[in-house]
Design an enzyme around this catalytic site. Structure first.
Site, PDB file in Angstrom:
ATOM      1  NE  ARG A   1      -3.614  -2.329   2.569  1.00 52.58           N
ATOM      2  CZ  ARG A   1      -4.678  -2.439   3.378  1.00 52.58           C
ATOM      3  NH1 ARG A   1      -5.044  -1.400   4.126  1.00 52.58           N
ATOM      4  NH2 ARG A   1      -5.358  -3.553   3.450  1.00 52.58           N
TER       5      ARG A   1
ATOM      6  CD  GLU B   1     -11.868  -1.340  -0.609  1.00 53.22           C
ATOM      7  OE1 GLU B   1     -10.857  -2.010  -0.371  1.00 53.22           O
ATOM      8  OE2 GLU B   1     -12.775  -1.154   0.213  1.00 53.22           O
TER       9      GLU B   1
HETATM   10  C1  LIG Z   1     -10.479  -2.012   6.441  1.00 56.72           C
HETATM   11  C2  LIG Z   1     -10.046  -2.511   7.800  1.00 56.72           C
HETATM   12  C3  LIG Z   1     -10.507  -3.928   8.038  1.00 56.72           C
HETATM   13  O1  LIG Z   1      -9.782  -4.846   7.243  1.00 56.72           O
HETATM   14  C4  LIG Z   1      -9.547  -6.008   8.001  1.00 56.72           C
HETATM   15  N1  LIG Z   1      -8.331  -6.656   7.496  1.00 56.72           N
HETATM   16  C5  LIG Z   1      -7.159  -6.036   7.230  1.00 56.72           C
HETATM   17  N2  LIG Z   1      -6.264  -6.931   6.769  1.00 56.72           N
HETATM   18  C6  LIG Z   1      -6.906  -8.141   6.746  1.00 56.72           C
HETATM   19  C7  LIG Z   1      -6.518  -9.450   6.369  1.00 56.72           C
HETATM   20  N3  LIG Z   1      -5.274  -9.696   5.911  1.00 56.72           N
HETATM   21  N4  LIG Z   1      -7.424 -10.441   6.468  1.00 56.72           N
HETATM   22  C8  LIG Z   1      -8.682 -10.188   6.918  1.00 56.72           C
HETATM   23  N5  LIG Z   1      -9.112  -8.971   7.304  1.00 56.72           N
HETATM   24  C9  LIG Z   1      -8.220  -7.965   7.209  1.00 56.72           C
HETATM   25  C10 LIG Z   1      -9.382  -5.522   9.427  1.00 56.72           C
HETATM   26  O2  LIG Z   1      -9.753  -6.527  10.295  1.00 56.72           O
HETATM   27  C11 LIG Z   1     -10.335  -4.366   9.476  1.00 56.72           C
HETATM   28  O3  LIG Z   1     -11.569  -4.855   9.899  1.00 56.72           O
END
Ligand SMILES: CC[C@H]1O[C@@H](n2cnc3c(N)ncnc32)[C@H](O)[C@@H]1O
Length: 483
Positions: free
Chosen positions: A100, A171
């Site tokens: 990112r 996105e």
């Molecule tokens: C926008 C933020 C959201 O993305 C989720 N998130 C970020 N990285 C991951 C990931 N690698 N696997 C699952 N959920 C993820 C995080 O829990 C948060 O709810």
């Protein structure tokens, strides 16, 4: 950098493209003609835009998780599990934080260390480093459409690689991936870089390939008032449409009051269609995505399931085309595949039970819809005014002046003067309007609603309400009542 809200010519686009593909060696793998051929050979059920549009026609709400790990085989195993065991209708690949920030060297190291450790040491999937070949392996291993979920201010190379690998949804946006995700990136930079991404999608559309774009709705996910969130979505929708994007999913992060959440989705869909029609963007396929609660979560698994199921119900009743699923590990960190799959199953159970049902009209819903529309009109009119009719210029100026102001955003370009708080029914209102040019009537409405809470709680309207609301859900309630 001369910014204007005008579709880039092919010449402009391909000139910038030469620089983009040099950012990392895997950029050399991108071949647009091959990409078009590969995308056209995809079966319809693996095209994100088509699956969304069918769901919208059928009045269905699809379920999609977030998910991403460092190693390719484990990532494939994860997505397959969420698809087969979890029943996910649409699949993500959540991209890691280094990617990112375009720090591909660290991704390379992270992959090697993860291989040594035998587990993911990155918080997502490093798509640029795996390149077209690696991303194609992921797509070919699953039987659902794939979307890139991330938070990347400069996401041009990631877009080139994943789209040519058959991933058909992307996105992000020039506002929604700047203010909540960047520290010191200019709005000029991100508006322009996201025009590039949208122009790439526009180019694919011109070749007969439909790719879905999804501006990031929740923004900071912390008490973001509906009208600010929806205004940002409508702006990013229009900026994308100008570059030739046709399939657009506009997002909204659940706030928690059901009537306000439904009003948010209804006005988002309606106003986006209205603006696109007024501006002559034809054959648009506009859908909506409802993000389950994006704020602090309870650690307790049962309570967390309550939050997830409540979000599923609100998504269904709002008529959103898609719901993004949280997990019971939200308060802890990256979820296990089991926790992720269980949350999808719970969500889909609720969606199935509510299939065909939407929240009936009511006076309260009408009042909320009217309020949101009036607030959005104030913001949008000012944005166009600041840009002398040019939406891109107006957006840049509006952020600078705090006309677009996202609460708790880390970006230094964000004004940060506006403050939200919940009213006595948990609806999010403006505690401070900052430089958002609302009418006196709108300001009075917001203050009056907050006053009802103040009277009920026997305290003054104050920032303490905001603080209490930020911690409330994690502690088990929606409104942060005084202890
Ligand atoms: C926008 C933020 C959201 O993305 C989720 N998130 C970020 N990285 C991951 C990931 N690698 N696997 C699952 N959920 C993820 C995080 O829990 C948060 O709810």
């Amino acid at each position: 950098m001369n910014i204007k809200n005008k579709k880039w010519t092919e010449e402009e686009f391909f000139k910038v493209r030469e620089e983009v593909l040099k950012q990392w060696p895997t950029g050399e793998e991108v071949d647009l003609a091959e990409g078009v051929k590969y995308l056209k050979e995809l079966p319809d059920h693996k095209n994100f835009a088509k699956k969304l549009w069918t769901a919208k026609q059928d009045g269905k709400t699809l379920a999609q998780p977030r998910a991403g790990v460092a190693l390719l085989n484990e990532h494939i195993e994860l997505l397959s599990f969420l698809s087969e065991e979890g029943g996910a209708d649409l699949l993500p690949s959540t991209i890691d934080s280094y990617t990112r920030l375009n720090r591909y060297e660290e991704c390379e190291r992270g992959i090697k260390e993860s291989e040594k450790a035998g587990r993911s040491l990155l918080n997502g999937f490093p798509g640029v480093n795996y390149g077209v070949k690696g991303c194609k392996r992921v797509l070919e291993a699953v039987d659902k459409p794939l979307q890139v979920r991330h938070g990347t201010p400069d996401a041009r190379l990631l877009a080139e690689i994943t789209m040519s690998a058959g991933w058909t949804s992307y996105e992000g946006g020039g506002i929604s991936y700047n203010l909540p995700y960047a520290k010191s990136v200019s709005m000029e930079r991100t508006i322009r870089d996201w025009q590039y991404v949208d122009r790439l999608v526009g180019w694919y559309e011109e070749q007969g390939v439909s790719i879905n774009r999804e501006p990031y709705g929740p923004l900071t996910g912390t008490l973001v008032p509906v009208s600010i969130s929806n205004a940002v979505q409508i702006i990013e929708c229009l900026l994308a449409a100008e570059q030739g994007v046709k399939s657009i999913t506009l997002g909204y992060g659940q706030c928690g009051n059901l009537v306000q959440d439904v009003a948010a989705i209804r006005t988002l869909q309606e106003l986006a269609e209205e603006y696109c029609e007024k501006l002559g963007y034809e054959n648009m396929q506009i859908t909506t995505v409802f993000h389950q609660w994006m704020g602090g979560f309870p650690e307790d698994e049962s309570k967390a399931f309550g939050v997830i199921s409540n979000g599923a119900a609100a998504a269904a009743l709002s008529g959103a085309t898609k719901v993004i699923v949280k997990t019971t590990h939200e308060a802890i960190g990256i979820p296990t595949k089991e926790a992720n799959a269980n949350a999808i199953k719970a969500t889909k159970m609720v969606l199935n039970l509510l299939e065909g049902q939407t929240l009936p009209d009511s006076e309260e819903l009408e009042t909320e819809i009217k309020q949101v529309k009036a607030e959005i009109k104030c913001i949008m009119d000012k944005v166009y005014d600041l840009g002398n009719g040019d939406l891109a210029l107006g957006t840049i100026e509006a952020v600078k002046q705090g006309v677009i102001d996202i609460p708790f955003a880390p970006a230094n370009v964000n004004m940060g003067k506006m403050l939200p708080a919940r009213d006595n029914k948990g609806r999010i209102r403006y505690l401070e309007c900052g430089n958002i040019p609302f009418t006196d009537e709108i300001k009075a409405f917001n203050t009056a609603e907050l006053q009802k809470r103040a009277d009920f709680e026997g305290r003054e309207i104050s920032f303490q309400m905001t603080v209490d609301d930020i911690f409330a859900v994690g502690k088990g309630t929606l409104i942060g009542r005084p202890e």
